[in-house]
Design an enzyme around this catalytic site. Structure first.
Site: not given
Length: 318
Positions: A155, A218, A254
């Site tokens: 991430d 995300k 996400k």
């Protein structure tokens, strides 16, 4: 030759220049702010009952990235979190396991060991999370260290300062470089939408990240307010839907931060189904970055099966 290389991620062509990249991003259709917010609010009123609700709860549990990203994290805390990831409710083996456990890079090895044989992947935040303020060499070293320790997902955070100042090429090249450093690991690109100010910026950042090689986009680090919101996630879901229509490549989404209740989680599932479509209703393509929601999902699940609430102290705190 176009601005971007192949749709699969790592560029195989030479980027022509910052001007063409800017022209592409600013040529994307603008977001109707009122329309996006009204549609998200309307979808949030959808009600799901009985067996459909039970299925939605299990699906939401299977999409959770169980996360601990604190300076006080210890190996013991990470191992306990991993145990919960495998058996969210120790008294009920029918509860699905979560999608992944997300930790800092120095805790990856501990998490990988604790999850061995479980089928649950380890995600690691990298690239100077949560600020993204570090030289590219440091970001790449952080990424490579996490992957070497066994992380299956990375991430990364984009450089919001560069993006907001219009240096899109720097952001694009950093994502591309991190994607290459990931090797076989999937790359989730955090936009930190709470700092992007406008929905148009969210759409541009989404397309930029996808074309640079993101496997997931995300919303947030969870360290900035506002974090995930339904309208922002709607814009991102529209982006991945449209991107697949153009390129044939599917990218996940996400939302992270601020998702605390079962009702919240189900609102996001409805949003996914009605915006991107059922192809995204899978942990492979949609995740919930919301560890605190897991206990509420477990409470609601038990309520559906037994008729009584277990109470918030029945399940372990994360």
């Amino acid at each position: 030759m176009g601005v971007f290389g192949d749709a699969g991620g790592v560029s195989t062509e030479t980027l022509i220049g910052a001007a063409e990249l800017r022209a592409f991003l600013h040529g994307l259709p603008g977001v109707d702010q009122v329309g996006a917010e009204e549609r998200a609010a309307r979808l949030a009123t959808r009600s799901i009952k009985t067996s459909a609700k039970a299925e939605a709860i299990d699906l939401a549990i299977s999409m959770v990235d169980l996360t601990t990203l604190e300076g006080a994290d210890t190996p013991g805390k990470v191992r306990a979190l991993c145990a919960k990831a495998v058996r969210p409710d120790p008294s009920d083996p029918s509860v699905p396991k979560v999608a992944a456990v997300c930790v800092y890079s120095d805790m990856v090895e501990t998490a990988v060991s604790a999850l061995d044989g479980s089928g649950i992947g380890v995600a690691s935040v990298a690239t100077a999370f949560p600020s993204g303020r570090a030289p590219l060499e440091a970001k790449l070293a952080d990424t490579r260290a996490a992957v070497a320790a066994g992380a299956a997902e990375i991430d990364m955070v984009i450089d919001r300062g560069a993006f907001l100042s219009g240096d899109y090429l720097k952001v694009f090249e950093e994502i591309t470089a991190v994607k290459q450093a990931c090797g076989e690991a999937h790359l989730k690109v955090i936009l930190e939408t709470g700092e992007l100010v406008t929905y148009d910026n969210v759409r541009r950042a989404s397309w930029l990240a996808m074309r640079a090689g993101a496997d997931f986009i995300k919303t947030s680090t969870g360290k900035v307010s506002p974090a995930a919101t339904l309208p922002v996630t709607l814009v991102m879901l529209e982006a991945v839907r449209d991107y697949r229509a153009v390129t044939g490549r599917q990218v996940g989404v996400k939302p992270a931060g601020g998702i605390r209740t079962t009702k919240d989680a189900i609102k996001y599932l409805v949003l996914v189904n009605e915006t991107a479509g059922p192809d995204w209703l899978s942990p492979d393509w949609f995740r919930l970055g919301a560890s605190s929601v897991l206990n509420d999902l477990l409470m609601q699940r038990r309520k559906l099966s037994t008729g009584v609430y277990s109470g918030p102290d029945y399940f372990t705190l994360d």
